[in-house]
Write a protein that holds these residues in place. Structure first.
Motif, mmCIF file in Angstrom:
data_model
loop_
_atom_site.group_PDB
_atom_site.id
_atom_site.type_symbol
_atom_site.label_atom_id
_atom_site.label_comp_id
_atom_site.label_asym_id
_atom_site.label_seq_id
_atom_site.Cartn_x
_atom_site.Cartn_y
_atom_site.Cartn_z
ATOM 1 N N ARG B 107 38.859 33.542 45.094
ATOM 2 C CA ARG B 107 38.282 34.394 44.055
ATOM 3 C C ARG B 107 37.954 35.763 44.639
ATOM 4 O O ARG B 107 37.300 35.847 45.687
ATOM 5 C CB ARG B 107 37.022 33.767 43.485
ATOM 6 C CG ARG B 107 36.534 34.463 42.206
ATOM 7 C CD ARG B 107 35.110 34.070 41.925
ATOM 8 N NE ARG B 107 34.991 32.741 41.362
ATOM 9 C CZ ARG B 107 34.656 32.500 40.097
ATOM 10 N NH1 ARG B 107 34.413 33.474 39.279
ATOM 11 N NH2 ARG B 107 34.534 31.260 39.664
ATOM 12 N N GLU B 109 35.711 38.641 44.540
ATOM 13 C CA GLU B 109 34.367 38.820 43.982
ATOM 14 C C GLU B 109 33.891 40.266 43.977
ATOM 15 O O GLU B 109 33.455 40.780 42.959
ATOM 16 C CB GLU B 109 33.357 37.978 44.785
ATOM 17 C CG GLU B 109 33.448 36.479 44.556
ATOM 18 C CD GLU B 109 32.875 36.023 43.236
ATOM 19 O OE1 GLU B 109 32.497 36.854 42.401
ATOM 20 O OE2 GLU B 109 32.825 34.795 43.024
ATOM 21 N N GLN B 135 41.358 42.392 39.678
ATOM 22 C CA GLN B 135 40.237 42.228 38.741
ATOM 23 C C GLN B 135 39.134 41.396 39.390
ATOM 24 O O GLN B 135 39.383 40.235 39.750
ATOM 25 C CB GLN B 135 40.754 41.517 37.482
ATOM 26 C CG GLN B 135 39.762 41.424 36.368
ATOM 27 C CD GLN B 135 39.719 42.691 35.536
ATOM 28 O OE1 GLN B 135 39.592 43.783 36.058
ATOM 29 N NE2 GLN B 135 39.807 42.533 34.251
ATOM 30 N N PRO B 136 37.931 41.929 39.535
ATOM 31 C CA PRO B 136 36.840 41.116 40.120
ATOM 32 C C PRO B 136 36.575 39.864 39.273
ATOM 33 O O PRO B 136 36.648 39.912 38.041
ATOM 34 C CB PRO B 136 35.637 42.061 40.090
ATOM 35 C CG PRO B 136 36.207 43.419 39.964
ATOM 36 C CD PRO B 136 37.486 43.287 39.208
ATOM 37 N N GLY B 137 36.262 38.764 39.965
ATOM 38 C CA GLY B 137 35.969 37.511 39.257
ATOM 39 C C GLY B 137 37.190 36.659 39.001
ATOM 40 O O GLY B 137 37.082 35.568 38.458
ATOM 41 N N THR B 138 38.360 37.164 39.382
ATOM 42 C CA THR B 138 39.587 36.391 39.162
ATOM 43 C C THR B 138 40.202 35.998 40.512
ATOM 44 O O THR B 138 39.935 36.640 41.521
ATOM 45 C CB THR B 138 40.623 37.200 38.348
ATOM 46 O OG1 THR B 138 40.952 38.378 39.083
ATOM 47 C CG2 THR B 138 40.091 37.590 36.988
#
Lengths: 293, 217
Positions: B107, B109, B135-138
């Motif tokens: 992930r 982050e 993309q953060p969080g992916t």
């Protein structure tokens, strides 16, 4: 729990972190809330407790909130309906959604249109089916992960459902105190049976894991003797099983049930349910990829 | 139908980490994330210790667990077998990370994490943010250098044969331990290596049908 060093990644048993560390802990809350909400709704629907059904809906909403915190891109949550063919998270999202709708309709009808008995029964059954689905899908979502041998067990969904149902029954018992004596006695008896069932299934699950696979056995050993041992023994065994079971059995042989004792059982039971989800997710480890171990 | 795959000669791998570095440079991989790793373990007891090197990357599985569990369809498998993540569809539930038996997804982050903490982003990192806006969080993972493969094919090149159309780790390996090509073509170098050297995928018992094969002769 033994912390794997970066150079030991997938060389030794590696703990899964995505679903327990940092923001991942909210998935444990979501699974717990989903289970207890489904269990409470089923119990409340059987005993016609509108308050119980309402609390179950609130718990389900909290589950959704917990899920949202866990998600990396929460604003895209609606996309989770896209893959029910293969994804348990997608199926679960649909179950939660349908359960919420049917449960809200049931509560509205039961509260403000009590004469519409046919409609109430219909929506209650529909909501009950999806409450069960919401309760069990969390177990399937976890057990589907074949790479983590501790999780990859057919017993896990049953364990999660029983745990959710016993927690739900405990809450219903707590909110029904002061009500009909005969109904309370029936609730207490059902709670006793579910608690004993829960204890048996938990034992079978752990025992089965110890001879299922080396990594599952290692995970059980970490659960019982590692850094999460305190949460397992105190949270799951003592608070989740022994105390509520002791109180249930004790009140069975006494003439009158004590309110304070029953509330204690309810609280410990809820803590036990949460601790169970936490330790199972935390103890999930992957088998090493190399032959070095 | 093409199915891109890789064959790794474990006897040739010297554990120099150049594949890891080439991958990092090619994709501007954020700090703390690896698309390519070399797992190093030891076997035996002194004085007969054997050091084992195992280069690992996304196996681009035919029956990918990550694709099956993805609730949004963000993880998908192309017709040529490359498994990709659509960052605009991904909700960041982490199910694919948990489900991958090879643990090849991480992930992403913190987009503010610098290679040199406290010193700001280097021009290289700034460029990476424009070229690969992760993309953060992916989750992130190896893509078999899909940009190189696609661009190469568009320019009439053959992945696995022409350098410009071949994954960075393959062309960088100084020991020539990695081979890339079409698994469906029986005359490709990868297919011939698999047949001749009896190469095997990593942990076939997971039933994911990986596209990365290993041999040690």
């Amino acid at each position: 729990m033994y912390q794997t060093k970066p150079y030991e990644y997938m060389v030794k048993y590696t703990q899964q972190k995505s679903w327990i560390d940092g923001r991942g802990v909210f998935i444990a809350f979501a699974f717990f809330l989903g289970g207890i909400s489904g269990g409470l709704f089923m119990a409340a629907a059987y005993f016609n407790s509108v308050l119980g059904m309402f609390i179950a809906i609130c718990l389900s909403a909290l589950m959704g909130f917990s899920y949202m915190i866990h998600l990396g891109q929460p604003m895209l949550f609606w996309r989770m309906v896209s893959k029910p063919q293969t994804s348990w998270i997608s199926r679960g999202f649909i179950f939660i959604f349908l359960y919420g709708i049917f449960a809200i309709i049931t509560v509205i009808l039961a509260q403000w249109f009590p004469e519409a008995t046919a409609a109430i029964t219909t929506f209650k059954v529909l909501a009950g089916i999806f409450a069960f689905a919401q309760s069990i899908y969390t177990g399937f979502a976890v057990s589907y992960v074949s790479a983590i041998k501790l999780w990859n067990s057919a017993i896990l969904p049953i364990l999660f459902v029983i745990c959710g149902f016993s927690g739900g029954m405990a809450i219903l018992l707590g909110i029904s105190l002061g009500g009909s004596e005969s109904q309370l006695a029936l609730m207490e008896n059902i709670t006793r049976i579910t608690l004993i069932t829960f204890a048996v299934i938990l034992t079978v699950y752990l025992w089965n894991a110890t001879y299922n696979n080396v990594s599952a056995r290692d995970a059980v050993a970490r659960m019982m003797g590692g850094s999460i041992a305190a949460i397992f023994w105190v949270g799951v065994v003592v608070l989740g099983v022994l105390i509520p079971l002791g109180i249930s059995v004790g009140t069975y042989f006494s003439d009158a049930s004590s309110t304070a004792l029953i509330i204690t059982a309810v609280v410990t039971e809820i803590i036990g349910g949460l601790a169970l989800r936490y330790v199972i997710l935390k103890a999930g480890i992957y088998t090493p990829l190399t032959a070095g171990e | 139908m093409t199915r891109w795959g890789m064959v790794i000669d474990l006897h040739r791998c010297i554990g120099c980490y150049s594949c890891m570095l080439a991958c990092r440079q090619e994709h501007f991989v954020p700090r703390g994330i690896y698309f390519n790793r070399i797992l190093i373990s030891e076997k035996g007891t002194f004085p007969t210790i054997q050091k084992l090197l195992l280069p690992v990357l996304c196996n681009q599985c035919k029956e990918a667990a990550c694709v099956k569990v993805c609730p949004t369809g963000a993880s998908s498998r192309r017709e040529d077998g490359i498994v990709l993540i659509d960052k605009d569809k991904c909700v960041g539930c982490g199910y694919c990370i948990v489900a991958c038996p090879y643990q090849q997804r991480t992930r992403f982050e913190d987009p503010k994490l610098e290679y040199f903490p406290g010193q700001g982003f280097t021009p290289y990192e700034e460029l990476g943010k424009k070229l690969f806006p992760y993309q953060p969080g992916t989750p992130l993972k190896c893509t078999f250098c899909v940009e190189r493969v696609d661009e190469g094919i568009k320019n009439g090149l053959k992945p696995g044969v022409d350098r410009e159309a071949t994954p960075a780790c393959v062309i960088t390996c100084p020991a020539n331990a990695r081979t890339f090509g079409d698994l469906e073509d029986p005359h490709s170098e990868v297919s011939e290596l698999i047949a001749k050297k009896k190469a095997l995928p990593l942990h076939p018992e997971f039933d994911t049908e990986p596209s990365v094969y290993y041999f040690r002769v």
